[in-house]
Design a protein around this motif. Structure first.
Motif, PDB file in Angstrom:
ATOM      1  N   HIS A 195     -12.288  -6.371   8.301  1.00 13.83           N
ATOM      2  CA  HIS A 195     -13.047  -5.191   8.129  1.00 13.83           C
ATOM      3  C   HIS A 195     -12.330  -4.329   6.979  1.00 13.83           C
ATOM      4  CE1 HIS A 195     -15.991  -6.012  10.847  1.00 13.83           C
ATOM      5  NE2 HIS A 195     -15.326  -5.811  12.033  1.00 13.83           N
ATOM      6  N   ARG A 196     -12.951  -3.566   6.015  1.00 11.17           N
ATOM      7  CA  ARG A 196     -12.353  -2.803   5.110  1.00 11.17           C
ATOM      8  C   ARG A 196     -12.938  -1.555   5.310  1.00 11.17           C
ATOM      9  NH1 ARG A 196     -14.139  -6.611  -0.170  1.00 11.17           N
ATOM     10  NH2 ARG A 196     -15.656  -6.812   1.510  1.00 11.17           N
ATOM     11  N   GLU A 197     -11.949  -0.474   5.307  1.00  8.74           N
ATOM     12  CA  GLU A 197     -12.187   0.968   5.265  1.00  8.74           C
ATOM     13  C   GLU A 197     -11.586   1.603   4.040  1.00  8.74           C
ATOM     14  OE1 GLU A 197     -14.058   2.608   7.040  1.00  8.74           O
ATOM     15  OE2 GLU A 197     -14.493   1.465   8.609  1.00  8.74           O
ATOM     16  N   THR A 198     -12.387   1.959   2.930  1.00  8.91           N
ATOM     17  CA  THR A 198     -11.879   2.733   1.848  1.00  8.91           C
ATOM     18  C   THR A 198     -12.113   4.043   1.751  1.00  8.91           C
ATOM     19  OG1 THR A 198     -12.431   0.566   0.676  1.00  8.91           O
ATOM     20  CG2 THR A 198     -12.182   2.410  -0.693  1.00  8.91           C
ATOM     21  N   MET A 199     -10.816   4.658   1.415  1.00 12.84           N
ATOM     22  CA  MET A 199     -11.046   6.083   1.160  1.00 12.84           C
ATOM     23  C   MET A 199     -10.755   6.648  -0.209  1.00 12.84           C
ATOM     24  SD  MET A 199      -8.687   6.802   4.547  1.00 12.84           S
ATOM     25  CE  MET A 199      -8.294   5.014   4.618  1.00 12.84           C
TER      26      MET A 199
ATOM     27  N   LEU B 160      -9.730   8.634  -3.379  1.00 10.88           N
ATOM     28  CA  LEU B 160      -8.776   9.671  -3.765  1.00 10.88           C
ATOM     29  C   LEU B 160      -9.351  10.207  -5.301  1.00 10.88           C
ATOM     30  CD1 LEU B 160      -5.541   7.567  -3.095  1.00 10.88           C
ATOM     31  CD2 LEU B 160      -6.800   9.256  -1.515  1.00 10.88           C
ATOM     32  N   ALA B 161     -10.300  11.240  -5.062  1.00 13.74           N
ATOM     33  CA  ALA B 161     -11.219  11.321  -6.263  1.00 13.74           C
ATOM     34  C   ALA B 161     -10.602  11.863  -7.503  1.00 13.74           C
ATOM     35  CB  ALA B 161     -12.391  12.341  -5.862  1.00 13.74           C
ATOM     36  N   ALA B 162      -9.725  13.032  -7.070  1.00 15.29           N
ATOM     37  CA  ALA B 162      -8.807  13.670  -8.229  1.00 15.29           C
ATOM     38  C   ALA B 162      -7.872  12.389  -9.047  1.00 15.29           C
ATOM     39  CB  ALA B 162      -7.683  14.333  -7.562  1.00 15.29           C
ATOM     40  N   GLU B 163      -7.437  11.501  -8.577  1.00 10.36           N
ATOM     41  CA  GLU B 163      -6.748  10.505  -9.448  1.00 10.36           C
ATOM     42  C   GLU B 163      -7.658   8.998  -9.778  1.00 10.36           C
ATOM     43  OE1 GLU B 163      -5.939  11.353  -6.412  1.00 10.36           O
ATOM     44  OE2 GLU B 163      -4.157  12.764  -6.438  1.00 10.36           O
ATOM     45  N   ALA B 164      -8.869   9.069  -9.139  1.00 11.95           N
ATOM     46  CA  ALA B 164      -9.734   7.948  -9.519  1.00 11.95           C
ATOM     47  C   ALA B 164      -9.218   6.602  -8.821  1.00 11.95           C
ATOM     48  CB  ALA B 164     -10.138   7.565 -10.989  1.00 11.95           C
ATOM     49  N   GLN B 165      -8.520   6.716  -7.564  1.00 13.03           N
ATOM     50  CA  GLN B 165      -8.001   5.727  -6.945  1.00 13.03           C
ATOM     51  C   GLN B 165      -8.437   5.503  -5.526  1.00 13.03           C
ATOM     52  OE1 GLN B 165      -3.874   6.842  -6.840  1.00 13.03           O
ATOM     53  NE2 GLN B 165      -3.607   6.603  -9.021  1.00 13.03           N
ATOM     54  N   GLN B 166      -8.202   4.539  -4.918  1.00  8.50           N
ATOM     55  CA  GLN B 166      -8.669   4.327  -3.652  1.00  8.50           C
ATOM     56  C   GLN B 166      -7.639   3.734  -2.811  1.00  8.50           C
ATOM     57  OE1 GLN B 166     -10.023   2.118  -6.411  1.00  8.50           O
ATOM     58  NE2 GLN B 166     -11.268   3.985  -6.899  1.00  8.50           N
ATOM     59  N   LEU B 167      -7.643   4.016  -1.519  1.00  8.14           N
ATOM     60  CA  LEU B 167      -6.965   3.557  -0.426  1.00  8.14           C
ATOM     61  C   LEU B 167      -7.657   2.764   0.493  1.00  8.14           C
ATOM     62  CD1 LEU B 167      -4.167   3.520   1.317  1.00  8.14           C
ATOM     63  CD2 LEU B 167      -5.021   5.790   2.108  1.00  8.14           C
ATOM     64  N   THR B 168      -7.438   1.554   0.561  1.00 11.04           N
ATOM     65  CA  THR B 168      -8.266   0.528   1.445  1.00 11.04           C
ATOM     66  C   THR B 168      -7.343  -0.098   2.601  1.00 11.04           C
ATOM     67  OG1 THR B 168      -9.612  -0.192  -0.581  1.00 11.04           O
ATOM     68  CG2 THR B 168      -9.505  -1.663   1.421  1.00 11.04           C
ATOM     69  N   VAL B 169      -7.797   0.058   3.625  1.00 12.27           N
ATOM     70  CA  VAL B 169      -7.359  -0.334   4.891  1.00 12.27           C
ATOM     71  C   VAL B 169      -7.897  -1.482   5.400  1.00 12.27           C
ATOM     72  CG1 VAL B 169      -6.402   0.187   7.233  1.00 12.27           C
ATOM     73  CG2 VAL B 169      -6.368   1.844   5.579  1.00 12.27           C
ATOM     74  N   TYR B 170      -7.432  -2.666   5.718  1.00 12.81           N
ATOM     75  CA  TYR B 170      -7.868  -3.810   6.156  1.00 12.81           C
ATOM     76  C   TYR B 170      -7.539  -4.013   7.700  1.00 12.81           C
ATOM     77  CZ  TYR B 170      -8.080  -4.970   1.129  1.00 12.81           C
ATOM     78  OH  TYR B 170      -8.130  -4.863  -0.249  1.00 12.81           O
ATOM     79  N   LEU B 171      -8.547  -4.241   8.261  1.00 17.65           N
ATOM     80  CA  LEU B 171      -8.493  -4.404   9.772  1.00 17.65           C
ATOM     81  C   LEU B 171      -9.068  -5.736  10.390  1.00 17.65           C
ATOM     82  CD1 LEU B 171     -10.092  -0.788  10.579  1.00 17.65           C
ATOM     83  CD2 LEU B 171      -7.474  -1.326  10.506  1.00 17.65           C
TER      84      LEU B 171
END
Length: 278
Positions: free
Chosen positions: A236-240, A242-253
């Motif tokens: 599973h993937r949960e993506t957060m 990071l709008a200010a940097e146009a980046q994403q933190l994705t956690v894989y479960l």
């Protein structure tokens, strides 16, 4: 010359069969899908105006027109969001807005600290171009095991479309390729255009270009990996955002017990037994 908005509207129109919207089938036609006249009638606009939008000659339709097209095409919520986004960037290009800054490659210290807290889990920070900017050791064990991280500046999009190992690592390669192509629309458009023109498109080939212009909104279901260890992993993937940097933190479960056990074996490999040599 077309626009992302026009390309998306035309692609969706071509993908819809009239009977799916309760419209009569007018018989054989030169191209598949919904007729312009049917879509224009459903949206309450003229065929000539719809043609201008699809061909990129009208780059700044009003919000009510965009919403009417979304209703007429019976778009899903994610597709409606994408349509509004394409209308925004198409209008911005027409208005000659200030050149966007390239996507940031540095990662905030607090985000790096968050990654450390996620160890030994599987997590990474990326930008919309697919650059892997920071990752956990768990990410290296799983997605990095088939060569993704072998370059000085690893990039998931480039890997998916140009490295043959990606087709082995991702058994659902078509879905992953659609995801990576779709996400390119969500980054700074000028920077993306230069990167695509000079680096990716020449080596990725026509399949990449076709996926980019189809604007297929990805399903983003369970990610399956055929790990070099021989294990089939389901994540599973949960993506957060990071709008200010146009980046994403994705956690894989892990999506099932078998994956959880396989990941545990990767993190704690059994010691090899010594053989006595006589």
């Amino acid at each position: 010359m077309g626009t992302p908005l026009g390309d998306f509207v035309r692609a969706k129109r071509d993908s819809i069969q009239p009977e799916a919207l309760g419209l009569p089938d007018h018989g054989r036609r030169r191209s598949p899908g919904l007729r312009r006249s049917d879509l224009a009638a459903r949206a309450g606009i003229s065929v000539e105006y719809l043609t201008r939008i699809e061909q990129g000659r009208d780059r700044n339709p009003s919000t009510p027109i965009v919403n009417a097209l979304a209703d007429a095409l019976s778009l899903a919520p994610a597709e409606r969001t994408h349509l509004r986004y394409l209308a925004k960037i198409t209008g911005g290009e027409c208005a000659g807005r200030t050149r966007p800054a390239p996507p940031r490659r540095d990662v905030r210290p607090t985000v790096l600290a968050t990654l450390r807290l996620l160890e030994p889990g599987i997590a990474a920070v990326t930008n919309r171009l697919g650059d892997v900017l920071a990752r956990t050791s768990g990410y290296e064990l799983t997605l990095g095991a088939a060569g993704l991280l072998d370059t000085d500046a690893p990039n998931l999009t480039r890997y998916v479309f140009t490295d043959p190992a990606a087709r082995t690592l991702f058994p659902d390669w078509d879905d992953v390729a659609d995801e990576q192509a779709f996400d390119l629309w969500l980054g700074p458009s000028v920077e993306n255009s230069e990167w695509l023109t000079t680096e990716l498109a020449p080596v990725a080939g026509p399949d990449f270009t076709a996926r980019l212009n189809r604007h297929t909104v990805p399903r983003r279901g369970v990610l399956r990996l055929d790990h070099p260890s021989g294990d089939r992993l389901r994540l599973h993937r949960e993506t957060m955002e990071l709008a200010a940097e146009a980046q994403q933190l994705t956690v894989y479960l892990p999506a099932d017990e078998a994956t959880e056990q396989a990941l545990d074996r990767l993190r704690h490999p059994a010691p090899q037994r010594l053989r006595a040599i006589s």
